[in-house]
Motif scaffolding. Structure first.
Motif, PDB file in Angstrom:
ATOM      1  N   ASP A  48       0.813  -1.212   0.000  1.00  0.00           N
ATOM      2  CA  ASP A  48       0.000   0.000   0.000  1.00  0.00           C
ATOM      3  C   ASP A  48       0.848   1.264   0.000  1.00  0.00           C
ATOM      4  O   ASP A  48       0.486   2.277  -0.598  1.00  0.00           O
ATOM      5  N   ASP A  49       1.976   1.223   0.701  1.00  0.00           N
ATOM      6  CA  ASP A  49       2.769   2.438   0.882  1.00  0.00           C
ATOM      7  C   ASP A  49       3.833   2.622  -0.179  1.00  0.00           C
ATOM      8  O   ASP A  49       4.641   3.541  -0.100  1.00  0.00           O
ATOM      9  N   ILE A  50       3.878   1.736  -1.174  1.00  0.00           N
ATOM     10  CA  ILE A  50       4.896   1.840  -2.213  1.00  0.00           C
ATOM     11  C   ILE A  50       4.384   2.710  -3.353  1.00  0.00           C
ATOM     12  O   ILE A  50       3.345   2.427  -3.946  1.00  0.00           O
ATOM     13  N   ASP A  51       5.115   3.789  -3.646  1.00  0.00           N
ATOM     14  CA  ASP A  51       4.757   4.694  -4.747  1.00  0.00           C
ATOM     15  C   ASP A  51       5.586   4.310  -5.967  1.00  0.00           C
ATOM     16  O   ASP A  51       6.778   4.595  -6.046  1.00  0.00           O
ATOM     17  N   LEU A  52       4.936   3.620  -6.904  1.00  0.00           N
ATOM     18  CA  LEU A  52       5.662   3.113  -8.069  1.00  0.00           C
ATOM     19  C   LEU A  52       6.040   4.203  -9.060  1.00  0.00           C
ATOM     20  O   LEU A  52       6.953   4.029  -9.860  1.00  0.00           O
ATOM     21  N   PHE A  53       5.345   5.318  -9.032  1.00  0.00           N
ATOM     22  CA  PHE A  53       5.545   6.338 -10.062  1.00  0.00           C
ATOM     23  C   PHE A  53       6.132   7.640  -9.531  1.00  0.00           C
ATOM     24  O   PHE A  53       6.356   8.568 -10.286  1.00  0.00           O
ATOM     25  N   GLY A  54       6.384   7.730  -8.254  1.00  0.00           N
ATOM     26  CA  GLY A  54       6.903   8.978  -7.693  1.00  0.00           C
ATOM     27  C   GLY A  54       5.767   9.953  -7.454  1.00  0.00           C
ATOM     28  O   GLY A  54       4.674   9.825  -7.988  1.00  0.00           O
ATOM     29  N   SER A  55       6.012  10.964  -6.627  1.00  0.00           N
ATOM     30  CA  SER A  55       4.962  11.928  -6.285  1.00  0.00           C
ATOM     31  C   SER A  55       4.771  12.945  -7.397  1.00  0.00           C
ATOM     32  O   SER A  55       5.670  13.221  -8.178  1.00  0.00           O
ATOM     33  N   ASP A  56       3.562  13.496  -7.435  1.00  0.00           N
ATOM     34  CA  ASP A  56       3.270  14.532  -8.417  1.00  0.00           C
ATOM     35  C   ASP A  56       4.126  15.769  -8.186  1.00  0.00           C
ATOM     36  O   ASP A  56       4.502  16.467  -9.122  1.00  0.00           O
ATOM     37  N   ASP A  57       4.441  16.043  -6.899  1.00  0.00           N
ATOM     38  CA  ASP A  57       5.249  17.219  -6.578  1.00  0.00           C
ATOM     39  C   ASP A  57       6.633  17.115  -7.200  1.00  0.00           C
ATOM     40  O   ASP A  57       7.184  18.096  -7.701  1.00  0.00           O
ATOM     41  N   GLU A  58       7.209  15.899  -7.157  1.00  0.00           N
ATOM     42  CA  GLU A  58       8.547  15.708  -7.727  1.00  0.00           C
ATOM     43  C   GLU A  58       8.514  15.893  -9.239  1.00  0.00           C
ATOM     44  O   GLU A  58       9.400  16.514  -9.822  1.00  0.00           O
ATOM     45  N   VAL A  59       7.482  15.352  -9.889  1.00  0.00           N
ATOM     46  CA  VAL A  59       7.355  15.484 -11.338  1.00  0.00           C
ATOM     47  C   VAL A  59       7.184  16.948 -11.723  1.00  0.00           C
ATOM     48  O   VAL A  59       7.807  17.445 -12.657  1.00  0.00           O
ATOM     49  N   ASP A  60       6.313  17.654 -10.969  1.00  0.00           N
ATOM     50  CA  ASP A  60       6.073  19.063 -11.263  1.00  0.00           C
ATOM     51  C   ASP A  60       7.333  19.888 -11.060  1.00  0.00           C
ATOM     52  O   ASP A  60       7.614  20.811 -11.823  1.00  0.00           O
ATOM     53  N   ALA A  61       8.106  19.576 -10.027  1.00  0.00           N
ATOM     54  CA  ALA A  61       9.328  20.319  -9.746  1.00  0.00           C
ATOM     55  C   ALA A  61      10.349  20.120 -10.865  1.00  0.00           C
ATOM     56  O   ALA A  61      11.019  21.069 -11.297  1.00  0.00           O
ATOM     57  N   GLU A  62      10.466  18.889 -11.345  1.00  0.00           N
ATOM     58  CA  GLU A  62      11.405  18.605 -12.435  1.00  0.00           C
ATOM     59  C   GLU A  62      10.966  19.299 -13.724  1.00  0.00           C
ATOM     60  O   GLU A  62      11.796  19.850 -14.459  1.00  0.00           O
ATOM     61  N   ALA A  63       9.668  19.278 -13.995  1.00  0.00           N
ATOM     62  CA  ALA A  63       9.158  19.931 -15.200  1.00  0.00           C
ATOM     63  C   ALA A  63       9.376  21.437 -15.128  1.00  0.00           C
ATOM     64  O   ALA A  63       9.744  22.070 -16.123  1.00  0.00           O
ATOM     65  N   GLU A  64       9.159  22.008 -13.954  1.00  0.00           N
ATOM     66  CA  GLU A  64       9.348  23.448 -13.782  1.00  0.00           C
ATOM     67  C   GLU A  64      10.817  23.825 -13.934  1.00  0.00           C
ATOM     68  O   GLU A  64      11.148  24.855 -14.537  1.00  0.00           O
ATOM     69  N   LYS A  65      11.701  22.981 -13.393  1.00  0.00           N
ATOM     70  CA  LYS A  65      13.127  23.237 -13.512  1.00  0.00           C
ATOM     71  C   LYS A  65      13.575  23.185 -14.969  1.00  0.00           C
ATOM     72  O   LYS A  65      14.345  24.035 -15.441  1.00  0.00           O
TER      73      LYS A  65
END
Length: 224
Positions: free
Chosen positions: A99-116
């Motif tokens: 249940d606690d395993i995030d296979l795709f990473g958080s949306d915040d991390e994706v958004d931060a990388e895209a913004e960078k």
């Protein structure tokens, strides 16, 4: 992301807000996600939703090849409001230890990388543009230089006119044009850089040759 029912005004508004910060439904290039959402729309978004309309026209330009865009095509439910919570509900119902395993990473991390990445691209574009020389505005000017009378030495007058020199000024061809009673005027061409040479200043400089020049007029003026 979830847009709700894309056949309603609320769904189109949600799509427009999402595309204000994103070029495509997923990632940085057209994919099957764009195909799914595009086909779910009943018609093109109105001008009230410029971002959604821009995206719609872009995807529409692919024509029949829209079905060949990269990626795995998903059902429209994957982009609806209800689908956003369905993975969590399914995991809760299964009661698995993962249940606690995030296979795709958080949306915040994706958004931060895209913004960078976006900031880096904008910075690189600004640096490239700043190094590119700007267009120099120039004008082609024809001046009529009138003498006092028919006894004025026109060759000497032209020689005096051409002594005027400054950065951004280049003299061209000239000719004598009859006026009246045997009097001729000097018609001379020059090219000036607009930011460096004032035509009013140039006329005043020519008129300073008072022994030769009665008046100076602009016969023609054309931006280059």
């Amino acid at each position: 992301m979830g847009f709700g029912d894309l056949k309603t005004a609320a769904g189109i508004k949600s799509l427009n807000e999402y595309l204000a910060d994103n070029s495509y439904i997923e990632g940085f290039q057209p994919s099957q996600a764009d195909t799914t959402v595009f086909q779910a729309l009943s018609s093109a978004p109105s001008a009230q939703h410029p971002h959604a309309l821009r995206w719609y026209n872009h995807i529409k330009s692919y024509g029949k090849s829209i079905t060949s865009l990269p990626g795995v095509k998903k059902d429209i439910s994957a982009f609806s409001e209800t689908s956003k919570s369905s993975p969590a509900k399914a995991a809760k119902a299964g009661g698995d230890d993962d249940d606690d395993i995030d296979l795709f990473g958080s949306d915040d991390e994706v958004d931060a990388e895209a913004e960078k990445l976006k900031e880096e691209r904008l910075k690189a574009y600004a640096e490239k543009k700043s190094k590119k020389p700007g267009v120099i505005a120039k004008s082609n000017v024809v001046l009529d230089v009138k003498p006092w009378d028919d006894e004025t030495d026109m060759a000497a007058m032209e020689k005096q006119v051409r002594t005027i020199s400054c950065d951004g000024l280049m003299w061209g061809v000239s000719k004598l044009v009859p006026l009246a009673y045997g009097i001729k005027k000097l018609q001379i061409v020059c090219v000036v850089e607009d930011d460096k040479v004032s035509i009013d200043w140039l006329q005043e400089e020519i008129q300073n040759f008072e022994d030769f020049v009665q008046s100076v007029d602009v016969a023609a003026f054309q931006k280059i």
